[in-house]
Design an enzyme around this catalytic site. Structure first.
Site, PDB file in Angstrom:
ATOM      1  CB  CYS A   2      -0.985  -0.038   1.153  1.00 27.31           C
ATOM      2  SG  CYS A   2      -2.418   1.034   0.888  1.00 27.31           S
ATOM      3  CG  HIS A  28      -4.184  -3.860   2.527  1.00 31.24           C
ATOM      4  ND1 HIS A  28      -3.351  -3.457   3.546  1.00 31.24           N
ATOM      5  CD2 HIS A  28      -4.661  -2.724   1.964  1.00 31.24           C
ATOM      6  CE1 HIS A  28      -3.331  -2.129   3.603  1.00 31.24           C
ATOM      7  NE2 HIS A  28      -4.113  -1.668   2.651  1.00 31.24           N
ATOM      8  CD  GLU A  43      -2.585  -6.589   5.052  1.00 27.01           C
ATOM      9  OE1 GLU A  43      -3.185  -5.513   5.216  1.00 27.01           O
ATOM     10  OE2 GLU A  43      -1.825  -6.792   4.083  1.00 27.01           O
TER      11      GLU A  43
END
Length: 360
Positions: free
Chosen positions: A247, A332, A334
């Site tokens: 990001c 993202h 994750e």
């Protein structure tokens, strides 16, 4: 429940019902298209300085629990929803959304037409907004909204200001904190990484002195161009270690290598954004939260190549360095909240550190 107003800088006023605190702040009104994950969204430090509006109507139905935080101290400036549920039904729930917002001093409003506001932001772009009591002076607030500049110190507000370890027995990784989501820490820790967390303004010399296997550049809020010293630090790091950016970290890597960034009209925020891996042709549904993007045309004449691209608007979603072990993604991997399609990128980071370690 008492009434509350949402006021936009274009003079629009929306009347709804109040929940949360009365801590009214001027922030950038943005919308998030996720159907779940409001707790992770509220505790994502990348929303520092922003008022978040959920496009999915029913919010609060599964409450709040201690396990799904993405930061301990939320930085969001406000929360806007269509229908608020004050009686959550979930065995994990420990408190209501309203209780959480009151405790964390975050104002909320519900019972307004979030679809109409979303269309406005899509057509006109994100804009400044604030909440107010029904008897507020609308003209004075609109004037204040127009005169107030956007924040430029969000990373400083949310990132750690101290160096500290998160011990483990695997690869040693320096995590450069710009407002890191705990999901990134969880994924690296799950893979045995021995983390050293350093502040956003830590110089390259200090980072390299730890002789780490790699450097993780995290997510964070704001305009990447507000961090010139960090951009220079990353430029110095890239030739000497494995670097993975997520990001804001992705945008900073791109700027460090000579590319340019620009502000999106209304950003990408939500857990349902399709991205294609240009090397494999595989499409992944990703979780995203950003208001800036890397200019694809600016990658020309840089040592970076486009690796991932958004299928909705064809914007840049990832780059790879053509000379050094350095790569980054705008989305993202994750998740937290969102789909887990791209978590194998953390494995790729580990594999890259293994490979470079063998070469050392």
């Amino acid at each position: 429940m008492k009434e509350r107003l949402l006021i936009l800088e274009d003079g629009s006023v929306y009347k709804g019902k109040a929940f949360g605190s009365d801590n009214f702040q001027i922030g950038e009104l943005v919308f998030n298209t996720s159907m779940t994950g409001y707790q992770e969204i509220l505790t994502d430090n990348s929303y520092c300085g922003q008022i978040v509006m959920m496009t999915y109507p029913l919010i609060g139905n599964y409450g709040i629990n201690r396990d799904d935080y993405e930061s301990i101290v939320p930085a969001v400036f406000g929360f806007v929803v269509k229908d608020y549920c004050d009686a959550p039904s979930n065995w994990r729930a420990q408190e209501t959304l309203n209780d959480f917002l009151v405790r964390e001093n975050i104002p909320g409003i519900y019972g307004i037409d979030t679809r109409a506001i979303t269309r406005k932001l899509r057509d006109q772009g994100v804009m400044k907004a604030t909440m107010a009591d029904p008897d507020a002076n609308i003209e004075e607030i609109v004037k204040q909204l127009k005169e107030t500049d956007y924040l430029h110190d969000q990373v400083k507000r949310v990132a750690s200001d101290k160096i500290f370890p998160i011990p483990n027995r695997g690869k040693k990784v320096v995590l450069m904190d710009f407002g890191a989501k705990l999901g990134i820490v969880r994924e690296l820790s799950k893979r045995g990484c021995d983390l050293i967390v350093v502040p956003w303004n830590t110089p390259a010399e200090k980072i390299l002195s730890y002789h780490a296997d790699g450097v993780m550049l995290t997510n964070g809020p704001g305009n990447p161009e507000d961090l010139p010293e960090t951009i220079e630090t990353i430029r110095q790091l890239i030739p000497h270690t494995v670097v993975f950016g997520i990001c804001l970290g992705h945008q900073l890597i791109s700027l460090a290598c000579g590319a340019k960034t620009y502000k999106l009209k209304f950003g990408h925020r939500g857990g349902n954004h399709p991205v294609i891996d240009l090397a494999t042709g595989k499409v992944q549904i990703t979780s995203q939260n950003h208001g800036y993007a890397v200019d694809i045309d600016s990658l020309e004449n840089t040592p970076l190549e486009l690796s991932h691209q958004a299928l909705n608007d064809k914007s840049c979603e990832g780059v790879r360095h053509t000379q050094y072990p350095c790569f980054s993604v705008q989305f993202h991997p994750e998740a937290s909240a969102g789909p887990e399609d791209a978590r194998d990128l953390f494995d790729e980071f580990i594999n890259m550190m293994d490979k470079e370690g063998h070469h050392a």
